[in-house]
Scaffold this motif. Structure first.
Motif, PDB file in Angstrom:
ATOM      1  N   UNK A 142       0.855  -1.188   0.000  1.00 43.75           N
ATOM      2  CA  UNK A 142       0.000   0.000   0.000  1.00 43.75           C
ATOM      3  C   UNK A 142       0.889   1.235   0.000  1.00 43.75           C
ATOM      4  N   UNK A 143       0.631   2.134  -0.942  1.00 42.32           N
ATOM      5  CA  UNK A 143       1.361   3.400  -1.103  1.00 42.32           C
ATOM      6  C   UNK A 143       2.846   3.236  -0.761  1.00 42.32           C
ATOM      7  N   UNK A 144       3.453   2.274  -1.460  1.00 44.26           N
ATOM      8  CA  UNK A 144       4.875   1.973  -1.271  1.00 44.26           C
ATOM      9  C   UNK A 144       5.734   3.138  -1.750  1.00 44.26           C
ATOM     10  N   UNK A 145       6.770   3.440  -0.997  1.00 40.18           N
ATOM     11  CA  UNK A 145       7.650   4.562  -1.347  1.00 40.18           C
ATOM     12  C   UNK A 145       8.902   4.059  -2.066  1.00 40.18           C
ATOM     13  N   UNK A 146       9.334   4.805  -3.066  1.00 45.48           N
ATOM     14  CA  UNK A 146      10.617   4.547  -3.706  1.00 45.48           C
ATOM     15  C   UNK A 146      10.694   3.299  -4.564  1.00 45.48           C
ATOM     16  N   UNK A 147       9.566   2.836  -5.091  1.00 40.80           N
ATOM     17  CA  UNK A 147       9.604   1.644  -5.947  1.00 40.80           C
ATOM     18  C   UNK A 147      10.382   1.925  -7.235  1.00 40.80           C
ATOM     19  N   UNK A 148      10.394   3.172  -7.660  1.00 33.69           N
ATOM     20  CA  UNK A 148      11.090   3.516  -8.903  1.00 33.69           C
ATOM     21  C   UNK A 148      12.572   3.151  -8.862  1.00 33.69           C
ATOM     22  N   UNK A 149      13.183   3.189  -7.663  1.00 38.88           N
ATOM     23  CA  UNK A 149      14.603   2.819  -7.604  1.00 38.88           C
ATOM     24  C   UNK A 149      14.811   1.352  -7.237  1.00 38.88           C
ATOM     25  N   UNK A 150      13.741   0.563  -7.289  1.00 37.28           N
ATOM     26  CA  UNK A 150      13.849  -0.888  -7.086  1.00 37.28           C
ATOM     27  C   UNK A 150      13.490  -1.670  -8.351  1.00 37.28           C
ATOM     28  N   UNK A 194      -4.717   2.107  -9.074  1.00 39.27           N
ATOM     29  CA  UNK A 194      -4.570   3.525  -8.754  1.00 39.27           C
ATOM     30  C   UNK A 194      -5.822   4.038  -8.038  1.00 39.27           C
ATOM     31  N   UNK A 195      -5.600   4.969  -7.115  1.00 41.07           N
ATOM     32  CA  UNK A 195      -6.688   5.577  -6.349  1.00 41.07           C
ATOM     33  C   UNK A 195      -6.593   7.094  -6.517  1.00 41.07           C
ATOM     34  N   UNK A 196      -7.196   7.617  -7.596  1.00 42.70           N
ATOM     35  CA  UNK A 196      -7.072   9.043  -7.910  1.00 42.70           C
ATOM     36  C   UNK A 196      -7.563   9.924  -6.753  1.00 42.70           C
ATOM     37  N   UNK A 197      -6.787  10.966  -6.476  1.00 48.56           N
ATOM     38  CA  UNK A 197      -7.174  11.926  -5.452  1.00 48.56           C
ATOM     39  C   UNK A 197      -6.879  11.503  -4.031  1.00 48.56           C
ATOM     40  N   UNK A 198      -6.438  10.259  -3.848  1.00 45.85           N
ATOM     41  CA  UNK A 198      -6.159   9.778  -2.486  1.00 45.85           C
ATOM     42  C   UNK A 198      -4.707  10.075  -2.111  1.00 45.85           C
ATOM     43  N   UNK A 199      -4.496  10.359  -0.813  1.00 47.04           N
ATOM     44  CA  UNK A 199      -3.157  10.685  -0.331  1.00 47.04           C
ATOM     45  C   UNK A 199      -2.547   9.488   0.392  1.00 47.04           C
ATOM     46  N   UNK A 200      -1.283   9.619   0.678  1.00 43.82           N
ATOM     47  CA  UNK A 200      -0.524   8.620   1.416  1.00 43.82           C
ATOM     48  C   UNK A 200      -1.237   8.287   2.729  1.00 43.82           C
ATOM     49  N   UNK A 201      -1.313   6.989   3.033  1.00 46.11           N
ATOM     50  CA  UNK A 201      -1.924   6.587   4.297  1.00 46.11           C
ATOM     51  C   UNK A 201      -3.424   6.434   4.266  1.00 46.11           C
ATOM     52  N   UNK A 202      -4.023   6.405   3.072  1.00 44.54           N
ATOM     53  CA  UNK A 202      -5.490   6.411   2.991  1.00 44.54           C
ATOM     54  C   UNK A 202      -6.133   5.167   3.594  1.00 44.54           C
ATOM     55  N   UNK A 203      -5.369   4.081   3.727  1.00 46.45           N
ATOM     56  CA  UNK A 203      -5.943   2.846   4.273  1.00 46.45           C
ATOM     57  C   UNK A 203      -5.531   2.593   5.719  1.00 46.45           C
ATOM     58  N   UNK A 204      -5.008   3.615   6.384  1.00 47.94           N
ATOM     59  CA  UNK A 204      -4.680   3.470   7.804  1.00 47.94           C
ATOM     60  C   UNK A 204      -5.938   3.099   8.587  1.00 47.94           C
ATOM     61  N   UNK A 205      -5.784   2.259   9.589  1.00 49.13           N
ATOM     62  CA  UNK A 205      -6.940   1.794  10.348  1.00 49.13           C
ATOM     63  C   UNK A 205      -7.571   2.894  11.188  1.00 49.13           C
ATOM     64  N   UNK A 206      -6.768   3.856  11.592  1.00 49.12           N
ATOM     65  CA  UNK A 206      -7.290   4.908  12.467  1.00 49.12           C
ATOM     66  C   UNK A 206      -6.536   6.200  12.218  1.00 49.12           C
ATOM     67  N   UNK A 207      -7.128   7.301  12.646  1.00 50.82           N
ATOM     68  CA  UNK A 207      -6.458   8.584  12.514  1.00 50.82           C
ATOM     69  C   UNK A 207      -6.944   9.399  11.325  1.00 50.82           C
ATOM     70  N   UNK A 208      -6.337  10.559  11.154  1.00 58.04           N
ATOM     71  CA  UNK A 208      -6.790  11.557  10.182  1.00 58.04           C
ATOM     72  C   UNK A 208      -6.543  11.135   8.728  1.00 58.04           C
ATOM     73  N   UNK A 209      -5.612  10.230   8.501  1.00 56.27           N
ATOM     74  CA  UNK A 209      -5.225   9.912   7.126  1.00 56.27           C
ATOM     75  C   UNK A 209      -6.243   9.024   6.416  1.00 56.27           C
ATOM     76  N   UNK A 210      -7.048   8.291   7.153  1.00 59.18           N
ATOM     77  CA  UNK A 210      -7.931   7.291   6.556  1.00 59.18           C
ATOM     78  C   UNK A 210      -8.977   7.914   5.635  1.00 59.18           C
TER      79      UNK A 210
END
Length: 231
Positions: A142-150, A194-210
């Motif tokens: 989920x919203x993996x960072x830095x895949x381009x350099x892997x 792809x999830x257009x318009x969604x930000x990092x952390x959108x699937x967090x179980x709790x908190x403001x990012x969900x």
């Protein structure tokens, strides 16, 4: 729900992992890979949810070599900054070794059988690395960072991989997303949603990012993916 201790493969010690066991015989196992906030209540909830679906779920404490037992809240600014510092000290290669040790421990607890991995943020990157460097049977990021350099490791992907990409991710910018698609869309083992318009952390179980609707869609796709490839 309990804790277990797993021996590091390099002989440097042992680390704790949160374990959620299903009722009855597990259908398979899933290693849940933390964000930069440690094995916090959100990650534990992910494990509990997988256990409710019949899986043995294990979340290893991957920051143990830097600071064991980290539990941070991304909505508390000083704790967010602490998480960033920990990420800077974290050895990702050793993290993969610890994930591999967790996969082996999960297989041993199953008495054999399939083990998948699912990770979030930093854990999403590590899930991709697990797909190229371990014998995970199925990997989800989920919203993996830095895949381009892997992308140079993609030839090593032998088992199915699913990536959830947040379209408005401020850590994974559109140019990086484009490189991910360019490098992986034609890979027979990789699926990207792809999830257009969604930000990092959108699937967090709790908190403001969900973001509820996107989180539910991604989690349903993940559940279907694991049901297909883990059984």
């Amino acid at each position: 729900m309990s804790e277990t201790s797993i021996q590091a493969s390099d002989g440097s010690g042992s680390f704790q992992a949160y374990v959620a066991e299903p009722e009855g015989t597990p259908r398979a196992a899933i290693v849940v890979i933390q964000e930069i906030f440690g094995v916090n209540p959100g990650i534990r909830q992910k494990c509990d949810d997988w256990a409710a679906q019949g899986y043995l779920a294990i979340a290893p404490d991957l920051f143990w070599r830097v600071q064991p037992g980290v539990v941070l809240d991304p909505d508390v600014e000083p704790e967010f900054q602490q998480a960033l510092q920990l990420m800077g000290q974290f050895d990702q290669g050793k993290g993969i070794e610890d994930i591999e040790a967790t996969i082996k421990a999960a297989r041993a607890q199953l008495g054999g059988g399939k083990v998948g991995v699912v990770g979030f943020c930093l854990g999403g990157r590590l899930a991709f690395m697990a797909a190229t460097r371990t014998d995970s049977d199925a990997s989800v990021g989920y919203y993996a960072v830095g895949i381009d350099n892997l992308l140079g490791e993609k030839h090593a992907i032998a088992k199915p991989v699913l990536l959830h990409v947040a379209g408005a991710d401020h850590f994974v910018t559109p140019d990086i997303q484009a490189k991910m698609h360019e490098g992986l869309d034609d890979h027979p083992k990789v699926t990207i949603f792809d999830y257009p318009g969604e930000d990092h952390g959108f699937a967090a179980e709790m908190g403001k990012r969900r973001s509820e609707a996107a989180a539910e869609l991604a989690d349903t796709r993940t559940a279907d993916f694991f049901a297909e490839h883990l059984g």
